[in-house]
Write an enzyme that holds these catalytic residues in place. Structure first.
Site, PDB file in Angstrom:
ATOM      1  N   ASN A 108      -1.563  -5.027 -10.157  1.00  8.53           N
ATOM      2  CA  ASN A 108      -0.723  -4.368  -9.158  1.00  8.53           C
ATOM      3  C   ASN A 108      -0.770  -2.857  -9.393  1.00  8.53           C
ATOM      4  O   ASN A 108      -0.227  -2.372 -10.375  1.00  8.53           O
ATOM      5  CB  ASN A 108       0.707  -4.905  -9.305  1.00  8.53           C
ATOM      6  CG  ASN A 108       1.693  -4.287  -8.339  1.00  8.53           C
ATOM      7  OD1 ASN A 108       1.385  -3.293  -7.674  1.00  8.53           O
ATOM      8  ND2 ASN A 108       2.882  -4.852  -8.265  1.00  8.53           N
TER       9      ASN A 108
ATOM     10  N   HIS B 129      -0.439  -5.553   0.210  1.00  7.93           N
ATOM     11  CA  HIS B 129      -0.199  -5.047  -1.138  1.00  7.93           C
ATOM     12  C   HIS B 129      -0.616  -6.131  -2.130  1.00  7.93           C
ATOM     13  O   HIS B 129      -0.323  -7.307  -1.931  1.00  7.93           O
ATOM     14  CB  HIS B 129       1.280  -4.691  -1.286  1.00  7.93           C
ATOM     15  CG  HIS B 129       1.658  -4.363  -2.702  1.00  7.93           C
ATOM     16  ND1 HIS B 129       0.924  -3.507  -3.475  1.00  7.93           N
ATOM     17  CD2 HIS B 129       2.690  -4.790  -3.484  1.00  7.93           C
ATOM     18  CE1 HIS B 129       1.481  -3.416  -4.676  1.00  7.93           C
ATOM     19  NE2 HIS B 129       2.557  -4.187  -4.694  1.00  7.93           N
TER      20      HIS B 129
ATOM     21  N   CYS C  36       5.664   0.637  -3.977  1.00  3.64           N
ATOM     22  CA  CYS C  36       4.421  -0.022  -3.546  1.00  3.64           C
ATOM     23  C   CYS C  36       4.173   0.123  -2.044  1.00  3.64           C
ATOM     24  O   CYS C  36       3.075  -0.147  -1.567  1.00  3.64           O
ATOM     25  CB  CYS C  36       4.436  -1.495  -3.935  1.00  3.64           C
ATOM     26  SG  CYS C  36       4.711  -1.737  -5.681  1.00  3.64           S
TER      27      CYS C  36
END
Ligand code: UT7
Length: 326
Positions: free
Chosen positions: A283, A253, A113
């Protein structure tokens, strides 16, 4: 002084949308649980014809169009992904071919990520040292292919998509002020895909033992993410003699609304300083920051001179922050 300026942003997501109510039919979950524990309502999911490279290419085309840059002007293409089209060649080479960016060197970055920020950090150095004048950085994922759709602990969390930026060398105040990246491999097991690498190669055994899917110890990752993202945000601000009150837009994020809220609270940020879109995308790993940036940019949320802070955290563990003046 040479600064790396973002001159175009772009994003692309698959058309298909999966709502929490659809997940209620797949696993023992509820819209209420997913919404209160994560903030996610819907996510985009790839069809059989969407690959990481096709989403990355569409996002790149949108960013290039905004920048007014032709693909053949690019010196460098970096794609951050943990879900490449193939183990090799790099997805960035497929993107280079799709774009016909014939001059560009292309390679992938694997930092989960945090991948987009790792890519941006590296490209920033290439721009500052003159290795590249114009470059493309993409975060792109088709996580739905490595999610176990019978595991409620993970299948409600992730989505597919891509985000891209075109950067160029510029003079003046605007551009990346600094980027700070970190890793701690001692926590690698907390978030990983056990199968289909050299340790557990693709085989019937890997499939039978369900090793091909993402596994995550969510609450451990949660705690570490909040602490690390707060620390690195403070680190990048201090390195530039700025404080949290100087931030015009905080783009972190997008993994969990509670993580973003906790960091915002620790940093003392007001709601209007924080950009959140995870309710619509889930996500998307390396794609989450560039998708959010593109949305915010196209919605007019960022003006010339604004201070923007990117903050990322992911498997590895990896984390980082980038501060820029728009
Ligand atoms: O992107 C890279 C970084 N990743 C992250 O930052 C993710 C970080 N972690 C998280 O976002 C959260 O930890 C999760 C959303 C993954 C989980 O939330 P949590 O509040 O930490 O829940 P938990 O894992 O502690 O689980 C609490 C309970 C468990 O039940 P028991 O054992 O207490 O009976 C789970 O089985 O919630 C249960 N549970 C669910 N229940 C309904 C887990 N997933 C679900 C679900 N629906 N989808």
């Amino acid at each position: 002084m040479v600064r790396t300026k973002i001159i175009g942003t772009g994003s692309a997501v698959p058309e298909k949308i999966l709502a929490n109510s659809d997940l209620e039919k797949l696993v023992d979950t509820s819209d209420e649980w997913i919404t209160t524990r994560t903030g996610i309502k819907t996510r985009h999911i790839a069809t059989a014809d969407d690959y990481t490279s096709t989403l990355a290419t569409r996002a790149a085309e949108n960013a290039l169009a905004m920048a007014g840059v032709a693909p053949e002007e690019l010196d460098l293409i970096v794609v951050a992904t943990v879900t490449p089209d193939f183990p090799f060649p790099a997805t960035s080479c497929l993107v280079q071919n799709n774009l016909k960016a014939t001059k560009a060197a292309a390679f992938d970055i694997s930092a989960a990520c945090s991948g987009f920020l790792y890519g941006l950090t590296l490209v920033d150095q290439c721009i500052k040292t003159g290795t590249a004048k114009k470059a493309l950085v993409v975060g792109a994922e088709v996580l739905s292919r490595i999610v176990d759709w019978s595991d409620r602990n993970t299948c409600c969390l992730f989505g597919d998509g891509a985000g891209a930026v075109v950067v160029e060398a510029g003079a003046g105040e605007a551009g990346i002020l600094s980027s700070h990246i970190h890793s701690d491999g001692s926590y690698w097991e907390l978030l990983h895909q056990p199968g289909c690498g050299s340790r557990n190669p693709c085989s019937q055994k890997t499939l039978d033992e369900q090793l091909v899917y993402i596994t995550m110890q969510g609450n451990e990752v949660f705690k570490l993410a909040v602490r690390a993202m707060e620390d690195v945000a403070q680190e990048v601000l201090a390195a530039n003699g700025l404080t949290t009150t100087d931030i015009d837009l905080f783009i972190s994020h997008q993994a969990n609304r509670r993580i973003i809220d906790a960091i915002g609270k620790r940093l003392g940020l007001a709601e209007e300083q924080v950009y959140v879109n995870l309710e619509r995308y889930g996500n998307t790993s390396s794609a989450s920051i560039p998708i959010a940036l593109d949305e915010a940019n196209r919605a007019g949320r960022i003006k010339g001179g604004d201070v923007v802070l990117f903050d990322a955290f992911g498997g590895g563990l990896t984390w980082g922050a980038t501060l820029l003046r728009w």
